[in-house]
Design a protein around this motif. Structure first.
Motif, PDB file in Angstrom:
ATOM      1  N   HIS A 146      -3.475  14.145  14.649  1.00 20.42           N
ATOM      2  CA  HIS A 146      -3.295  13.905  13.211  1.00 20.42           C
ATOM      3  C   HIS A 146      -4.484  14.470  12.427  1.00 20.42           C
ATOM      4  CE1 HIS A 146       0.432  11.703  12.936  1.00 20.42           C
ATOM      5  NE2 HIS A 146       0.062  10.860  13.888  1.00 20.42           N
ATOM      6  N   ALA A 147      -5.695  14.294  12.979  1.00 19.83           N
ATOM      7  CA  ALA A 147      -6.892  14.817  12.311  1.00 19.83           C
ATOM      8  C   ALA A 147      -6.848  16.339  12.243  1.00 19.83           C
ATOM      9  CB  ALA A 147      -8.149  14.350  13.043  1.00 19.83           C
ATOM     10  N   LEU A 148      -6.377  16.966  13.336  1.00 24.64           N
ATOM     11  CA  LEU A 148      -6.251  18.423  13.343  1.00 24.64           C
ATOM     12  C   LEU A 148      -5.238  18.894  12.304  1.00 24.64           C
ATOM     13  CD1 LEU A 148      -6.261  19.459  17.127  1.00 24.64           C
ATOM     14  CD2 LEU A 148      -7.994  19.972  15.417  1.00 24.64           C
ATOM     15  N   PRO A 153      -4.110  23.132   8.380  1.00 20.33           N
ATOM     16  CA  PRO A 153      -2.676  23.223   8.042  1.00 20.33           C
ATOM     17  C   PRO A 153      -1.936  24.263   8.881  1.00 20.33           C
ATOM     18  CG  PRO A 153      -4.010  23.162   6.053  1.00 20.33           C
ATOM     19  CD  PRO A 153      -4.963  23.323   7.191  1.00 20.33           C
ATOM     20  N   GLY A 154      -2.636  25.307   9.299  1.00 18.37           N
ATOM     21  CA  GLY A 154      -1.985  26.337  10.105  1.00 18.37           C
ATOM     22  C   GLY A 154      -1.746  25.908  11.533  1.00 18.37           C
ATOM     23  N   MET A 155      -2.297  24.762  11.950  1.00 17.06           N
ATOM     24  CA  MET A 155      -2.136  24.275  13.317  1.00 17.06           C
ATOM     25  C   MET A 155      -1.363  22.952  13.274  1.00 17.06           C
ATOM     26  SD  MET A 155      -5.058  23.183  16.082  1.00 17.06           S
ATOM     27  CE  MET A 155      -6.235  24.316  15.393  1.00 17.06           C
ATOM     28  N   HIS A 156      -0.198  22.962  12.641  1.00 16.48           N
ATOM     29  CA  HIS A 156       0.530  21.720  12.408  1.00 16.48           C
ATOM     30  C   HIS A 156       1.428  21.361  13.588  1.00 16.48           C
ATOM     31  CE1 HIS A 156       2.202  18.473  10.100  1.00 16.48           C
ATOM     32  NE2 HIS A 156       3.430  18.893  10.368  1.00 16.48           N
ATOM     33  N   SER A 215     -13.423  18.608  22.194  1.00 17.25           N
ATOM     34  CA  SER A 215     -12.272  17.732  21.941  1.00 17.25           C
ATOM     35  C   SER A 215     -10.966  18.510  22.001  1.00 17.25           C
ATOM     36  CB  SER A 215     -12.420  17.045  20.575  1.00 17.25           C
ATOM     37  OG  SER A 215     -13.549  16.208  20.558  1.00 17.25           O
ATOM     38  N   ILE A 216     -10.959  19.705  21.425  1.00 19.78           N
ATOM     39  CA  ILE A 216      -9.757  20.543  21.461  1.00 19.78           C
ATOM     40  C   ILE A 216      -9.427  20.929  22.900  1.00 19.78           C
ATOM     41  CG2 ILE A 216      -8.816  22.805  20.843  1.00 19.78           C
ATOM     42  CD1 ILE A 216     -10.244  22.577  18.176  1.00 19.78           C
ATOM     43  N   THR A 217     -10.454  21.309  23.663  1.00 22.90           N
ATOM     44  CA  THR A 217     -10.221  21.704  25.063  1.00 22.90           C
ATOM     45  C   THR A 217      -9.718  20.520  25.883  1.00 22.90           C
ATOM     46  OG1 THR A 217     -11.955  23.392  24.924  1.00 22.90           O
ATOM     47  CG2 THR A 217     -11.282  22.695  27.126  1.00 22.90           C
ATOM     48  N   ILE A 218     -10.278  19.331  25.670  1.00 25.45           N
ATOM     49  CA  ILE A 218      -9.836  18.132  26.389  1.00 25.45           C
ATOM     50  C   ILE A 218      -8.371  17.832  26.076  1.00 25.45           C
ATOM     51  CG2 ILE A 218     -10.077  15.616  26.459  1.00 25.45           C
ATOM     52  CD1 ILE A 218     -13.127  16.054  26.210  1.00 25.45           C
ATOM     53  N   CYS A 219      -8.001  17.912  24.798  1.00 19.89           N
ATOM     54  CA  CYS A 219      -6.601  17.692  24.420  1.00 19.89           C
ATOM     55  C   CYS A 219      -5.685  18.714  25.087  1.00 19.89           C
ATOM     56  CB  CYS A 219      -6.450  17.770  22.911  1.00 19.89           C
ATOM     57  SG  CYS A 219      -7.040  16.312  22.034  1.00 19.89           S
ATOM     58  N   LYS A 220      -6.117  19.966  25.106  1.00 18.79           N
ATOM     59  CA  LYS A 220      -5.301  21.018  25.713  1.00 18.79           C
ATOM     60  C   LYS A 220      -5.079  20.749  27.200  1.00 18.79           C
ATOM     61  CE  LYS A 220      -6.925  24.795  27.305  1.00 18.79           C
ATOM     62  NZ  LYS A 220      -7.591  26.097  27.534  1.00 18.79           N
ATOM     63  N   VAL A 221      -6.157  20.407  27.907  1.00 15.05           N
ATOM     64  CA  VAL A 221      -6.038  20.150  29.351  1.00 15.05           C
ATOM     65  C   VAL A 221      -5.156  18.937  29.601  1.00 15.05           C
ATOM     66  CG1 VAL A 221      -7.317  19.583  31.459  1.00 15.05           C
ATOM     67  CG2 VAL A 221      -8.272  21.227  29.844  1.00 15.05           C
ATOM     68  N   LEU A 269      -3.234  24.393  20.207  1.00 11.48           N
ATOM     69  CA  LEU A 269      -4.591  24.014  20.592  1.00 11.48           C
ATOM     70  C   LEU A 269      -5.369  25.209  21.143  1.00 11.48           C
ATOM     71  CD1 LEU A 269      -3.858  20.542  22.195  1.00 11.48           C
ATOM     72  CD2 LEU A 269      -5.182  20.963  20.122  1.00 11.48           C
ATOM     73  N   GLU A 270      -4.690  26.088  21.865  1.00 10.65           N
ATOM     74  CA  GLU A 270      -5.353  27.295  22.362  1.00 10.65           C
ATOM     75  C   GLU A 270      -5.803  28.177  21.205  1.00 10.65           C
ATOM     76  OE1 GLU A 270      -2.442  28.913  24.995  1.00 10.65           O
ATOM     77  OE2 GLU A 270      -3.309  27.939  26.771  1.00 10.65           O
ATOM     78  N   SER A 271      -4.971  28.240  20.145  1.00 11.33           N
ATOM     79  CA  SER A 271      -5.367  28.999  18.953  1.00 11.33           C
ATOM     80  C   SER A 271      -6.608  28.377  18.313  1.00 11.33           C
ATOM     81  CB  SER A 271      -4.220  29.024  17.938  1.00 11.33           C
ATOM     82  OG  SER A 271      -3.085  29.676  18.471  1.00 11.33           O
ATOM     83  N   GLY A 272      -6.613  27.037  18.229  1.00  6.20           N
ATOM     84  CA  GLY A 272      -7.768  26.346  17.678  1.00  6.20           C
ATOM     85  C   GLY A 272      -9.001  26.528  18.537  1.00  6.20           C
ATOM     86  N   GLU A 273      -8.798  26.561  19.848  1.00  3.93           N
ATOM     87  CA  GLU A 273      -9.904  26.769  20.781  1.00  3.93           C
ATOM     88  C   GLU A 273     -10.534  28.143  20.570  1.00  3.93           C
ATOM     89  OE1 GLU A 273     -10.308  25.411  25.408  1.00  3.93           O
ATOM     90  OE2 GLU A 273      -8.705  26.817  24.916  1.00  3.93           O
ATOM     91  N   ARG A 274      -9.693  29.162  20.432  1.00  3.77           N
ATOM     92  CA  ARG A 274     -10.203  30.520  20.197  1.00  3.77           C
ATOM     93  C   ARG A 274     -10.931  30.605  18.860  1.00  3.77           C
ATOM     94  NH1 ARG A 274      -5.177  31.908  22.575  1.00  3.77           N
ATOM     95  NH2 ARG A 274      -4.219  32.116  20.510  1.00  3.77           N
ATOM     96  N   PHE A 275     -10.410  29.892  17.859  1.00  3.33           N
ATOM     97  CA  PHE A 275     -11.021  29.930  16.535  1.00  3.33           C
ATOM     98  C   PHE A 275     -12.418  29.304  16.558  1.00  3.33           C
ATOM     99  CE2 PHE A 275     -11.842  27.656  12.512  1.00  3.33           C
ATOM    100  CZ  PHE A 275     -11.865  28.759  11.649  1.00  3.33           C
ATOM    101  N   THR A 276     -12.549  28.139  17.210  1.00  5.66           N
ATOM    102  CA  THR A 276     -13.852  27.477  17.241  1.00  5.66           C
ATOM    103  C   THR A 276     -14.872  28.245  18.060  1.00  5.66           C
ATOM    104  OG1 THR A 276     -13.138  26.107  19.125  1.00  5.66           O
ATOM    105  CG2 THR A 276     -12.879  25.177  16.915  1.00  5.66           C
TER     106      THR A 276
END
Length: 279
Positions: A146-148, A153-156, A215-221, A269-276
């Motif tokens: 929800h926080a993401l 907005p692009g990672m909905h 946190s993003i990587t943990i969620c992805k795994v 989440l992978e997109s967010g991971e690459r972005f960060t």
């Protein structure tokens, strides 16, 4: 042992480093003078520190990591498992420490483990890890998604997708409560997840960006776990079902909607991971 070529791309350098670490860990374990050196811990290490050391080394030098097979890796994994079993239990640890004080020599020939015993030890530890990590973990995951959504907005990820993901986790938990056969399928992901969580806990609260990355990587795994199990379940059904029931071969433990929701979330989440990581 080959050295890392600094002219290689970072990803290739990392892969080369991991390859060298595998063999280095094996040799360190086989040449260790005692159980403490096998695990790389101090004599006053806590139970959590002992477990952390065991997971870290198991993830790197597990025999399944070596293709083709490497007999010394199997031997080192057996030694690693016995060292863990001995030092994690206060009674056996005391007996071991007393024998050391009396000057009883430590040699690799004193080990009587085998592959089955070593794997049983690892599966038992993973079972404990799984229960600890998923205890209330989905509520944390839901809050993080929800926080993401609010900040990116692009990672909905829709509420419907979140409900399907929750169903996948419930199904996975039920499966693990009824059978232990899938622990081996996700053992390396569970070990990685544990190490990521440990790394996150050790970060300063002011390391906001790094905490976001982890946190993003943990969620992805976490979200990949039911996908991996579902894929394995499909493969097993294809092997076991006869031609009359082969029409159901694409049905794993999850239905298509749940599987699609998981894959969508992982992709985002992978997109967010690459972005960060690009910052």
């Amino acid at each position: 042992m080959p050295f890392i070529n600094k002219s290689q791309p970072p990803q290739q350098q990392q892969q080369q480093q991991q390859k060298e670490d595998k063999y280095r860990y094996v040799e360190e374990i086989l040449s260790a003078p005692d159980y403490y050196h096998v695990l790389g811990i101090k004599r006053n290490a806590t139970s959590e520190e002992i477990r952390r050391a065991y997971i870290k080394k198991s993830r790197v030098c597990h025999p399944d990591k070596f293709v083709p097979s490497y007999p010394r890796a199997t031997e080192s994994f057996q030694i690693l498992s016995i060292a863990y079993e001995t030092l994690i239990n206060p009674s056996t640890k005391l007996v071991y420490d007393l024998s050391k004080q009396k000057g009883i020599p430590y040699t690799s020939s004193s080990f009587t483990s085998d592959d089955n015993h070593s794997n049983d030890t690892l599966q038992r530890v993973l079972h404990q890890l799984f229960n600890e990590m998923l205890e209330g973990e989905f509520q944390t995951l839901r809050a993080f998604i929800h926080a993401l959504n609010e900040t990116n907005p692009g990672m909905h990820i829709t509420e419907d997708a979140i409900l399907h993901i929750e169903l996948a986790f419930r199904k996975m938990r039920e499966l693990f409560q009824s059978t232990h056969q899938y622990y081996k399928v996700i053992q390396f992901e569970l070990m990685r997840l544990y190490e990521l969580q440990q790394e996150l806990r050790q970060l300063s609260y002011f390391a906001v960006w790094k905490r976001m990355q982890l946190s993003i990587t943990i969620c992805k795994v976490l979200l990949q776990l039911p996908i991996i199990i579902n894929t394995h379940s499909k493969q097993q059904k294809q092997l076991l079902e006869d031609s009359q029931t082969r029409r159901d071969e694409h049905q794993g433990i999850l239905n298509q909607n749940i599987e699609s929701a998981l894959k969508l979330a992982v992709g985002l989440l992978e997109s967010g991971e690459r972005f960060t990581k690009s910052w």
